[in-house]
Design a protein around this motif. Sequence first.
Motif, PDB file in Angstrom:
ATOM      1  N   ALA A 251       1.817   4.351  -3.474  1.00 22.12           N
ATOM      2  CA  ALA A 251       1.470   5.959  -2.848  1.00 22.12           C
ATOM      3  C   ALA A 251       3.294   5.937  -3.179  1.00 22.12           C
ATOM      4  O   ALA A 251       2.880   7.496  -3.333  1.00 22.12           O
TER       5      ALA A 251
ATOM      6  N   THR B 105      -6.780   3.118   2.867  1.00 20.09           N
ATOM      7  CA  THR B 105      -7.794   4.493   2.705  1.00 20.09           C
ATOM      8  C   THR B 105      -6.816   5.278   3.044  1.00 20.09           C
ATOM      9  O   THR B 105      -6.182   6.599   1.490  1.00 20.09           O
TER      10      THR B 105
ATOM     11  N   THR C 287      -9.900  -3.677  -0.597  1.00 19.00           N
ATOM     12  CA  THR C 287     -11.068  -2.989   0.413  1.00 19.00           C
ATOM     13  C   THR C 287     -11.719  -4.366   0.403  1.00 19.00           C
ATOM     14  O   THR C 287     -13.107  -3.710   1.730  1.00 19.00           O
TER      15      THR C 287
ATOM     16  N   CYS D  35       0.835  -1.489   0.301  1.00 10.77           N
ATOM     17  CA  CYS D  35      -0.531   0.584  -0.258  1.00 10.77           C
ATOM     18  C   CYS D  35       1.023   1.328  -0.205  1.00 10.77           C
ATOM     19  O   CYS D  35       0.679   1.764  -0.768  1.00 10.77           O
TER      20      CYS D  35
ATOM     21  N   VAL E 267      -2.979  -0.174  -9.133  1.00  7.18           N
ATOM     22  CA  VAL E 267      -3.394   0.783  -8.022  1.00  7.18           C
ATOM     23  C   VAL E 267      -4.643  -0.072  -7.918  1.00  7.18           C
ATOM     24  O   VAL E 267      -5.461  -0.349  -7.029  1.00  7.18           O
TER      25      VAL E 267
ATOM     26  N   TYR F 219      -6.445  -2.173  -4.769  1.00  2.23           N
ATOM     27  CA  TYR F 219      -6.951  -1.840  -3.187  1.00  2.23           C
ATOM     28  C   TYR F 219      -8.471  -1.259  -3.640  1.00  2.23           C
ATOM     29  O   TYR F 219      -8.868  -2.236  -2.422  1.00  2.23           O
TER      30      TYR F 219
ATOM     31  N   PHE G 264      -4.502   5.307  -0.524  1.00  6.75           N
ATOM     32  CA  PHE G 264      -4.924   5.508  -1.415  1.00  6.75           C
ATOM     33  C   PHE G 264      -5.498   6.853  -1.919  1.00  6.75           C
ATOM     34  O   PHE G 264      -5.902   7.177  -2.878  1.00  6.75           O
TER      35      PHE G 264
END
Length: 301
Positions: free
Chosen positions: A107, A199, A247, A103, A239, A243, A202
């Motif tokens: 980013a 989150t 999620t 994650c 991504v 994600y 993201f």
Amino acid sequence: MEFILLGFSDIPKFHWLLFGLFLLIYVIILLGNGIIILIIRVNPTLQTSMYFFLSNFSFLEICYVTVTLPRMLMDLWTLKGNISFFACAAQMFSFLTLEAIECFLLAVMAYDRYVAICNPLHYPLIMNHKACIQLVAGCWISGIPVDIGQTYQIFSLPFCGSNEVNHFFCDIPPVLKLACGDTLVNEMLVYIFGILFVTVPFVLILGSYSRIISTILKLPSNTGRTKAFSTCSSHLIVVVLFYGSATITYLQPKPNQFERMGKLISFFYAVLIPTLNPVIYNLRNKGIMVELRKLLGKLLT
């Protein structure tokens, strides 16, 4: 003292087919990501921050699938899913840590593209080698303390009923379902850590890409816009896939519902996405493709 991973025991007739399929997938992941790392390491023209992050991402994918796939292969080979209490805890901790690293690394890669496109003149200064190493080290270290705490919280619960984990590895939702007593606090911690590790990165990625898209649309030529979009498209695809599935798994309303669907989604992001990542980056990255053709040419001559 142990759990039983049910895995794919509901379809025993196909266990040899699944073993062959998963073995092939594991080899593809090792070879695909290993070739990317090798190409980037040995080629002087690819010693930039983008390829530095890409090589780290490929290494992370190898570690990521090694936590789950060898265990799945062993269970399919022996037709037994027995895993000790501590081995299950270690697998959960390793998987959660690597997931958190991915994650944060995604980013960081989005931030790298943001600086390259929105601030190109200062790009070599901002994304220097020292800064890249610090960013990657931060990604690898950041999730460890929290994931140790989360794993300890879950395995400190009493397990006094069934020891059958309806999953192919020790993930949070299926293990938490087996705990006795009230698990509300643990479920709340899953949400909190999910927001923290899923989150927040993201949102940072969305912020980076909103600025990137805004800058690209202002470019005067279609060629410049196409080139800029091509450098970001592969990362953006990864991504969305990663994600989206993560999620659904960790931020769904109740972790003990839809077990079959949860197993399928977990298989998607734990196995299939790492298989697709080398293909996505190879097919959409001209630098990797050029060097791959050169490498294949040398091997074939």
